[in-house]
Design an enzyme around this catalytic site. Structure first.
Site, PDB file in Angstrom:
ATOM      1  N   ASP A   1      -4.464  10.186  10.970  1.00  0.00           N
ATOM      2  CA  ASP A   1      -4.076   8.787  10.788  1.00  0.00           C
ATOM      3  C   ASP A   1      -4.710   7.920  11.861  1.00  0.00           C
ATOM      4  OD1 ASP A   1      -2.236   6.298  10.553  1.00  0.00           O
ATOM      5  OD2 ASP A   1      -1.497   7.612   8.962  1.00  0.00           O
TER       6      ASP A   1
ATOM      7  N   TYR B   1      -9.170  -5.410  -4.175  1.00  0.00           N
ATOM      8  CA  TYR B   1      -8.454  -4.135  -4.167  1.00  0.00           C
ATOM      9  C   TYR B   1      -8.849  -3.280  -5.365  1.00  0.00           C
ATOM     10  CZ  TYR B   1      -4.585  -0.818  -4.571  1.00  0.00           C
ATOM     11  OH  TYR B   1      -3.848   0.331  -4.687  1.00  0.00           O
TER      12      TYR B   1
ATOM     13  N   LYS C   1     -10.644   0.458  -5.409  1.00  0.00           N
ATOM     14  CA  LYS C   1     -10.016   1.635  -6.013  1.00  0.00           C
ATOM     15  C   LYS C   1     -10.843   2.158  -7.190  1.00  0.00           C
ATOM     16  CE  LYS C   1      -6.341   2.554  -3.559  1.00  0.00           C
ATOM     17  NZ  LYS C   1      -6.165   3.864  -2.882  1.00  0.00           N
TER      18      LYS C   1
ATOM     19  N   ASP D   1     -10.333   6.687  13.228  1.00  0.00           N
ATOM     20  CA  ASP D   1     -10.853   5.670  12.318  1.00  0.00           C
ATOM     21  C   ASP D   1     -11.723   6.368  11.279  1.00  0.00           C
ATOM     22  OD1 ASP D   1     -11.991   3.574  10.972  1.00  0.00           O
ATOM     23  OD2 ASP D   1     -12.920   2.643  12.734  1.00  0.00           O
TER      24      ASP D   1
ATOM     25  N   THR E   1       8.095   1.747  -2.188  1.00  0.00           N
ATOM     26  CA  THR E   1       8.122   1.835  -0.732  1.00  0.00           C
ATOM     27  C   THR E   1       8.852   0.619  -0.174  1.00  0.00           C
ATOM     28  OG1 THR E   1       6.063   0.599  -0.422  1.00  0.00           O
ATOM     29  CG2 THR E   1       5.874   2.985  -0.763  1.00  0.00           C
TER      30      THR E   1
END
Length: 226
Positions: A34, A145, A149, A53, A179
């Site tokens: 992460d 976005y 994707k 990164d 979430t």
């Protein structure tokens, strides 16, 4: 999944945490990667590497190499690291498109390229990417976005074709994931229709398991009750 070494990128996020927990419960050895600092103490079956990164190919390679050295190999890579932006095209910043591409495509590309030698050597290599139902047809404000994707979808298909017979490569395409962040941003939505992290994790780990050995190149919708 018993004894398998599973790498989870974005492991500190809402979905990554659940995937790691479910994998551990199934007997896997899990390595989390992460950008955020590692917050979980290492155990015999779990290590976390923070401050990585994944848009940087060198950092991605160092992280995967460290995991393979620690556990003696890698069986599965689950690419969850990524990001989201909602921005209209005309009023937005073109840099948002570059940012979405970096977060969603480059992270998966760099992690996959780094892991491929270990996955191929394992004999049961698996890559599972996280695409999006929203990338099948972009809506207003979803251009950057959705384009990124869609890039994940094409990356999945190309890798599956290139490594057919050696590594399976698939992607899950969730609708809205239930979430805390999504609930906060859409407080009037019907949360019961969304796919839960647990439900999505179960599908991801099926694709990462021996049971999915005949599945590759799939873009699998996991759209909850939407």
């Amino acid at each position: 999944m018993n004894g398998k070494v599973v790498v989870v990128t974005g492991a500190s996020g809402a979905l990554g945490k659940v995937v790691a927990e479910v994998a551990l419960a199934g007997g896997a050895r899990v390595a989390g990667v992460d950008h955020a600092p590692a917050q979980i103490a290492a155990t015999a079956n779990r290590i976390d590497i923070g401050g990585v990164d994944l848009t940087d190919a060198i950092q991605a390679c160092k992280a995967i190499d460290a995991i393979a050295s620690h556990f003696g190999g890698v069986n599965a890579l689950i690419n969850i690291a990524g990001g989201f932006a909602f921005e209209a095209i005309a009023e937005g910043d073109p840099k948002t498109w570059q940012h979405m591409y970096a977060l969603n495509v480059l992270t998966a590309l760099n992690a996959s390229r780094s892991a491929i030698p270990y996955l191929a050597a394992s004999g049961t290599g698996r890559i599972v990417n996280v695409g999006a139902m929203g990338a099948l047809q972009a809506g207003a404000g979803m251009g950057a976005y959705a384009a990124s994707k869609a890039g994940v979808h094409r990356l999945t298909e190309a890798l599956a074709a290139e490594w057919k017979g050696s590594i399976t490569v698939n992607a899950v395409l969730p609708s809205t994931i239930d979430t805390p962040a999504n609930r906060a941003s859409m407080p009037k939505a019907d949360f019961q229709k969304w796919v839960t992290p647990q439900e999505l994790a179960n599908v991801i780990l099926f694709l990462a398991s021996d049971a999915a050995s005949a599945v590759t190149g799939a873009l699998l919708p996991v759209n909850g009750r939407v």
